[in-house]
Write a protein that holds these residues in place. Sequence first.
Motif, mmCIF file in Angstrom:
data_model
loop_
_atom_site.group_PDB
_atom_site.id
_atom_site.type_symbol
_atom_site.label_atom_id
_atom_site.label_comp_id
_atom_site.label_asym_id
_atom_site.label_seq_id
_atom_site.Cartn_x
_atom_site.Cartn_y
_atom_site.Cartn_z
ATOM 1 N N UNK A 24 0.866 -1.325 -0.088
ATOM 2 C CA UNK A 24 -0.030 -0.114 -0.126
ATOM 3 C C UNK A 24 0.707 1.320 -0.030
ATOM 4 N N UNK A 25 0.748 1.969 -1.059
ATOM 5 C CA UNK A 25 1.668 3.370 -0.986
ATOM 6 C C UNK A 25 0.760 4.376 -0.538
ATOM 7 N N UNK A 26 1.217 5.190 0.165
ATOM 8 C CA UNK A 26 0.648 6.334 0.792
ATOM 9 C C UNK A 26 1.299 7.668 0.293
ATOM 10 N N UNK A 27 0.314 8.432 -0.401
ATOM 11 C CA UNK A 27 0.556 9.751 -1.187
ATOM 12 C C UNK A 27 -0.013 10.805 -0.257
ATOM 13 N N UNK A 28 0.929 11.481 0.255
ATOM 14 C CA UNK A 28 0.702 12.647 1.458
ATOM 15 C C UNK A 28 0.981 13.783 0.838
ATOM 16 N N UNK A 29 -0.184 14.579 0.924
ATOM 17 C CA UNK A 29 -0.250 16.008 0.217
ATOM 18 C C UNK A 29 -0.307 17.032 1.027
#
Length: 161
Positions: A24-29
């Motif tokens: 699971x890749x986390x994209x944090x903006x």
Amino acid sequence: MQKSDGRQLVSGRLRMSGETVRSRTTLTICRTCRPEGGPSEAEPPGAALGRAAAEAARRLGPEAGVEVRAIPCLSACGRACSASVSAPEKFSYVIGGLAPEDAGDLVAFARAHAESADGVPPWRARPEKVRKNTVARVPPAGCDHALVEEVREAEDVIPGR
């Protein structure tokens, strides 16, 4: 570790028997990001980017392996708007120079990151916006990877010695 539904936990990744391991890749903006000189009374473009990315990831579905989150500041203010892409035991990225309309490219890169074994998707598989605006690629702690090497003694790196 075997789960009751037949899934197996392998290095922080869930796998059905016979299935490719995908983390699971986390994209944090950065939700407060705004380009320098941008109006301070308007909604920060980082918040709009976050919503657009969350919608793009939702359309891909959970099997894409992308989770979108927000953070008050990524400390990449000189490259606003910024985001990070990370997963356990994989290289992480900080990407800057983003706008809300780049959400699709950002989520596409996060999906490629999730599908790659080490978090280093092939260069040409990365959207151009990501290729041209990557601020940093950070190896995971304790990484044993061809891209990470020991620091050599001075005489080993000085040409002609």
